[in-house]
Write an enzyme that holds these catalytic residues in place. Structure first.
Site, PDB file in Angstrom:
ATOM      1  N   GLU A   1     -10.280   5.607   6.769  1.00  0.00           N
ATOM      2  CA  GLU A   1      -8.851   5.905   6.789  1.00  0.00           C
ATOM      3  C   GLU A   1      -8.422   7.186   6.069  1.00  0.00           C
ATOM      4  O   GLU A   1      -7.518   7.875   6.548  1.00  0.00           O
ATOM      5  CB  GLU A   1      -8.078   4.721   6.194  1.00  0.00           C
ATOM      6  CG  GLU A   1      -8.170   3.457   6.999  1.00  0.00           C
ATOM      7  CD  GLU A   1      -7.641   2.259   6.221  1.00  0.00           C
ATOM      8  OE1 GLU A   1      -8.298   1.869   5.245  1.00  0.00           O
ATOM      9  OE2 GLU A   1      -6.573   1.746   6.579  1.00  0.00           O
TER      10      GLU A   1
ATOM     11  N   ARG B   1       0.833  -1.204   0.000  1.00  0.00           N
ATOM     12  CA  ARG B   1       0.000   0.000   0.000  1.00  0.00           C
ATOM     13  C   ARG B   1       0.871   1.258   0.000  1.00  0.00           C
ATOM     14  O   ARG B   1       0.536   2.243  -0.668  1.00  0.00           O
ATOM     15  CB  ARG B   1      -0.984   0.008   1.162  1.00  0.00           C
ATOM     16  CG  ARG B   1      -2.105   1.020   0.975  1.00  0.00           C
ATOM     17  CD  ARG B   1      -3.193   0.924   2.024  1.00  0.00           C
ATOM     18  NE  ARG B   1      -4.248  -0.010   1.713  1.00  0.00           N
ATOM     19  CZ  ARG B   1      -5.285   0.248   0.895  1.00  0.00           C
ATOM     20  NH1 ARG B   1      -5.391   1.419   0.296  1.00  0.00           N
ATOM     21  NH2 ARG B   1      -6.201  -0.660   0.668  1.00  0.00           N
TER      22      ARG B   1
HETATM   23  N1  MTE Z   1     -13.104   4.931  14.059  1.00  0.00           N
HETATM   24  C1  MTE Z   1     -13.241   4.618  15.371  1.00  0.00           C
HETATM   25  N2  MTE Z   1     -14.038   5.366  16.135  1.00  0.00           N
HETATM   26  N3  MTE Z   1     -12.555   3.572  15.929  1.00  0.00           N
HETATM   27  C2  MTE Z   1     -11.697   2.792  15.165  1.00  0.00           C
HETATM   28  O1  MTE Z   1     -11.086   1.853  15.670  1.00  0.00           O
HETATM   29  N4  MTE Z   1     -10.695   2.411  12.928  1.00  0.00           N
HETATM   30  C3  MTE Z   1     -10.342   3.010  11.639  1.00  0.00           C
HETATM   31  C4  MTE Z   1     -11.545   3.683  10.996  1.00  0.00           C
HETATM   32  N5  MTE Z   1     -12.208   4.527  11.940  1.00  0.00           N
HETATM   33  C5  MTE Z   1     -11.531   3.120  13.776  1.00  0.00           C
HETATM   34  C6  MTE Z   1     -12.294   4.206  13.268  1.00  0.00           C
HETATM   35  C7  MTE Z   1      -9.791   2.062  10.692  1.00  0.00           C
HETATM   36  S1  MTE Z   1      -8.159   1.650  10.827  1.00  0.00           S
HETATM   37  C8  MTE Z   1     -10.535   1.510   9.688  1.00  0.00           C
HETATM   38  S2  MTE Z   1      -9.850   0.494   8.544  1.00  0.00           S
HETATM   39  C9  MTE Z   1     -11.968   1.789   9.558  1.00  0.00           C
HETATM   40  O2  MTE Z   1     -12.447   2.659  10.593  1.00  0.00           O
HETATM   41  C10 MTE Z   1     -12.730   0.480   9.608  1.00  0.00           C
HETATM   42  O3  MTE Z   1     -14.090   0.642   9.604  1.00  0.00           O
HETATM   43  P1  MTE Z   1     -14.962   0.888   8.263  1.00  0.00           P
HETATM   44  O4  MTE Z   1     -14.338   0.083   7.187  1.00  0.00           O
HETATM   45  O5  MTE Z   1     -16.297   0.429   8.654  1.00  0.00           O
HETATM   46  O6  MTE Z   1     -14.863   2.354   7.994  1.00  0.00           O
HETATM   47  N1  HPA Z   2      -5.877  -2.767   4.416  1.00  0.00           N
HETATM   48  C1  HPA Z   2      -6.050  -3.360   5.592  1.00  0.00           C
HETATM   49  N2  HPA Z   2      -5.796  -4.628   5.788  1.00  0.00           N
HETATM   50  C2  HPA Z   2      -5.344  -5.361   4.768  1.00  0.00           C
HETATM   51  C3  HPA Z   2      -5.141  -4.789   3.532  1.00  0.00           C
HETATM   52  C4  HPA Z   2      -5.428  -3.428   3.337  1.00  0.00           C
HETATM   53  O1  HPA Z   2      -5.265  -2.880   2.244  1.00  0.00           O
HETATM   54  N3  HPA Z   2      -4.670  -5.752   2.704  1.00  0.00           N
HETATM   55  C5  HPA Z   2      -4.601  -6.866   3.441  1.00  0.00           C
HETATM   56  N4  HPA Z   2      -4.995  -6.641   4.692  1.00  0.00           N
HETATM   57 MO1  MOS Z   3      -7.677  -0.283   9.256  1.00  0.00          MO
HETATM   58  S1  MOS Z   3      -5.644   0.025   9.440  1.00  0.00           S
HETATM   59  O1  MOS Z   3      -7.450  -1.052   7.685  1.00  0.00           O
HETATM   60  O2  MOS Z   3      -7.858  -1.552  10.361  1.00  0.00           O
END
Ligand code: MTE
Ligand code: HPA
Ligand code: MOS
Length: 809
Positions: free
Chosen positions: A761, A358
């Site tokens: 993210e 990534r």
């Molecule tokens: N928001 C909160 N409040 N708590 C969390 O742990 N994790 C983040 C983001 N926002 C997180 C957060 C991360 S690393 C990811 S990948 C996404 O939420 C995952 O959730 P989603 O795919 O439903 O957005």
């Molecule tokens: N994001 C988070 N987790 C993962 C990914 C990614 O792109 N690829 C494999 N595991």
């Molecule tokens: Mo988020 S770093 O893809 O859990």
């Protein structure tokens, strides 16, 4: 109150009325009214589905689950050295401690001593080779948590070890060519050059920039630490309540560790108190240990890490070190880049390969690079194994490109925004990424143009210059940075999801899907999608815990894809039920099933208005299936890992931010005065939740860029910053007094769930603007003649060092 606390609270208990005024034009009363009119339940701001439970303290996190009689507690004995061999241990002394029931070592693991997510290189308990200071060597199970912890603390004295010289930095590891996975290479030339040709092109360019940059790691600092509660079941079964983003992987790894089949293991997670990537793979070690103890003793066992142990045992965001060589023209357009990135992987592979992939796929950020040669190395060191953290290598890739452009602008005496613009991806040309995906949904000009105007960038640039001209000690800085973030797991097969929707006889609906709730509002969004699909009130829908016995073989909730994947899967399930209901209504009342409408909690057919619950009750009597599964797989993805080319992302999410800071050049202290964020979430499923994610991501990323510093002792390899006393994350106080957050008006060009875009993210990259505003202020010390050598995090100490360097230049 720290910011992650603030973010969790915002998600849970934001005073909702206050919150809404901030939502921008997408949620004006008109849009909301028309959405409701159409029977829509998506696109409106709603509080988090558990908000009331959160604010009243009655939301059940793992440690709140009522303990069964006979529950035992586990604590871990950690290695006191960073590298070497375990010779012997006087575990009798540990066993003799009050309340201790049993001490487990690697020899007591019935199945495989491994909890590695990708490669099988992560011992659950030390197998003789000591890999880092803090590595779990033994597990103590005692009657109380306190007793277990006291006994585990003997590790320091009872473990007999033979120490070896640890490798503690990515530089040392790179010198020894010590990596956790094979190096990665991506070369791409729009004029058909090989790497030597690209390097020659860089040399021939009108201007040249070479340098290096150091970027630190970051602790997830979830509010709820790692925890697993394992309950042995009949016939060798195991039920685990686990705070994890990845229940299915916990299931498989526990099954391996116990030497049993996956069907005997049930992993359940109602919610996490934050994950931020830290519970994508690394919840496994604790799930496995709790399960092994519970199986052996045939009693429930709970393992909840203390915050310090959580820091000492688990990994975090990878720190990166870069060396770049760039050729550019008079406009600041990049003509070619050669880049080496070395990530700090730690003692095992974990997710480091995907993180580096990534990073390589995000180095371009918003910019077209005609000639590029990238090399990525994942350095193996004697430290915790680094893992996923919001952005997953994306921020580490993009920040280096931004550093390069910021430096080029200063070298040319141009405004950095002009240089960034000159390099933006184009529409119809200059639109192919280094990994050869075409950027088809480019809105960079629109988003940046709109933000430039709304933030008054040009006028404030002049004001800042005026201020600095008359202020010898305090210097202000201003920066605008854009974000382009590819959405999808960068491992193709992970882009799938399942859901299970039940409609009960009273017309209430229970939804289960493969995603996990960590505060981000996924369950709220999925509930909205289901309510929308069935045209019913939100209150009819209840979300259940994620449970491996309901939806099988799920992916981690990660890569920001939670609502994209699970929203679509739940929509699919709900649609199947709706179609069956519609057919039954048509049969009973006449008309075509395609004409039956579900809206406002009613069903409209053949000129009649029916209650949803009556329609459900009729369908039951007519023997119609009132529950359904649903499935989704993201279309159109491809990836060739060998050549690092393909179409890894379904679409891109965009954003931009302007930050203004003031720096005290005598102390290195600084303050964020104002931040303007404009972020693209397509057609928002829930603007309130999305704004919360954007604010939280921004402040969390700002912590990484400016204040969160990890220090390992240079000889012992001990992580010195293993608690909030020494590891500083942003607090509510660090939020800027002027914080304008807007959603960009638009819709996803791809058929993502209701044309929304992932939001979890991408906003973490918006605070690059804070870092470059600080760099701008520092460079004002030298009249913008020199590029301040500023690392990430730009702590006050680092800022002072940069000021000194600029003054000496
Ligand atoms: N928001 C909160 N409040 N708590 C969390 O742990 N994790 C983040 C983001 N926002 C997180 C957060 C991360 S690393 C990811 S990948 C996404 O939420 C995952 O959730 P989603 O795919 O439903 O957005
Ligand atoms: N994001 C988070 N987790 C993962 C990914 C990614 O792109 N690829 C494999 N595991
Ligand atoms: Mo988020 S770093 O893809 O859990």
């Amino acid at each position: 109150m720290n910011t992650r606390i603030a973010e969790e609270l915002l998600r849970r208990d934001a005073p909702f009325a206050d919150y809404q005024h901030n939502l921008g034009s997408r949620t004006d009363a008109q849009a909301e009214a028309s959405a409701l009119q159409a029977g829509a339940r998506v696109g409106v701001s709603r509080p988090h589905e558990s908000a009331e439970l959160h604010v009243s303290g009655s939301a059940t996190y793992c440690d709140d689950i009522a303990e069964l009689a006979g529950t035992l507690h586990c604590a871990l004995g950690l290695s006191p050295i960073a590298a070497g061999r375990l010779l012997d241990s006087d575990l009798a002394a540990v066993r003799a401690m009050p309340g201790v029931v049993r001490v487990f070592t690697a020899a007591d693991i019935p199945g495989e001593n491994n909890c590695g997510s990708v490669l099988h290189d992560d011992p659950i308990l030390c197998d003789g080779e000591i890999r880092y200071l803090g590595q779990p060597v033994f597990a103590v199970v005692a009657e109380t948590r306190e007793q277990a912890r006291r006994a585990a603390a003997l590790a320091r004295t009872v473990l007999k070890t033979e120490a070896a010289e640890p490798v503690l930095t990515p530089r040392q590891a790179h010198e020894k060519q010590q990596y956790v996975v094979a190096p990665m290479h991506l070369t791409r030339s729009s004029s058909g050059l090989d790497e030597a040709g690209i390097r020659a092109a860089i040399e021939k360019a009108p201007h040249r920039l070479s340098g290096s940059l150091d970027v630190g790691g970051q602790e997830q600092f979830y509010l709820e630490g790692q925890i697993s509660y394992a309950l042995p079941k009949e016939g060798g079964g195991m039920h685990i309540h686990c705070s994890t983003q990845h229940p299915s992987e916990m299931q498989f790894l526990v099954a391996h560790a116990l030497g049993i089949q996956a069907h005997a293991v049930l992993v359940e997670c109602r919610r996490m108190g934050g994950g931020f990537g830290g519970k994508e793979s690394q919840s496994a070690q604790f799930a496995c240990i709790a399960a092994i103890a519970a199986r052996t003793l045939n009693r429930p066992v709970k393992l909840r890490l203390d915050r310090d142990d959580d820091f000492m045992v688990t990994g975090r965001r990878h720190g990166f070190w870069y060396e770049y060589d760039v050729g550019y023209d008079d406009e600041g357009r990049v003509l070619g880049v050669a880049l080496q990135m070395v990530s700090h992987a730690g003692h095992s592979a974990d997710l480091s390969a995907a993180v580096m992939t990534r990073a390589i796929c995000h180095f371009d950020n918003a910019y077209w690079l005609p000639e590029v040669a990238m090399h990525g190395f994942c350095a193996r060191t004697n430290t915790q194994s680094n893992t996923a953290f919001r952005g997953f290598g994306g921020p580490q890739g993009a920040v280096c490109m931004e550093y390069i452009l910021d430096s080029i602008a200063r070298n040319l005496g141009k405004d950095a925004l002009a240089v960034r613009r000159a390099n933006f991806y184009g529409k119809g040309e200059r639109n192919v990424t280094p990994y050869r995906q075409t950027v088809q949904d480019n809105i960079l000009d629109e988003i940046v143009g709109q933000l430039e105007a709304s933030s008054d960038y040009a006028a404030r640039r002049k004001e800042v210059a005026g201020f600095n001209a008359s202020s010898p000690v305090l210097k202000k800085g201003l920066a605008l940075t854009p974000v382009k973030f590819g959405i999808s797991f960068n491992v193709k097969h992970l882009n799938q999801a399942g859901a299970l929707v039940h409609v009960y006889l009273d017309g209430s609906i229970l939804v289960n899907h493969g995603g996990t709730e960590m505060g981000q509002g996924l369950n709220t969004k999925v509930a909205q999608v289901v309510a929308h699909e069935l045209g019913v009130n939100f209150e009819r829908v209840r979300m259940s815990a994620t449970d491996t016995s309901k939806v099988a073989n799920t992916s981690a909730t990660a890569a920001s894809t939670g609502s994209d994947l699970n929203g679509k899967a739940a929509q699919d399930a709900a649609r199947r039920i709706r179609e069956r209901l519609a057919a039954n209504v048509a049969q009973r009342h006449g008309g075509k099933s395609g004409d039956v409408r579900f809206a406002n909690d009613k069903v409209f057919a053949a000129g009649k208005e029916l209650d949803f619950s009556a329609v459900v009750a009729d369908a039951y009597l007519d023997r119609v299936q009132l529950w359904s599964d649903g499935f989704y797989a993201t279309p159109g993805l491809s990836w060739d890992a060998k050549t690092m080319t393909g179409h890894p992302f379904y679409y891109y999410a965009y954003g931009a931010a302007v930050s203004e800071v003031v720096v005290d050049t005598l102390t290195g202290e600084w303050k964020l005065l104002r931040a303007d964020l404009l972020h693209d979430v397509g057609q928002s499923l829930n603007p309130a939740v999305d704004i919360g994610q954007i604010e939280g991501g921004f402040i969390q990323g700002m912590g990484w860029m400016t204040m969160e510093e990890l220090v390992w002792h240079p000889r012992s390899g001990m992580l010195m910053t293993h608690a909030p006393s020494t590891y500083k994350i942003p607090t509510a106080n660090d939020c800027p007094p002027v914080f304008n957050v807007q959603l960009f008006e638009g819709r996803n060009v791809q058929d993502a769930i209701h044309r929304s875009k992932a939001v979890g993210e991408p906003p973490l990259l918006l605070p690059f603007s804070v870092f470059f505003a600080i760099r701008d202020a520092v460079s004002a010390v030298g009249g913008h003649q020199h590029n301040p050598p500023l690392p990430v995090p730009a702590t006050s100490e680092a800022i002072l060092r940069a000021i000194t360097a600029v003054q000496a230049a």
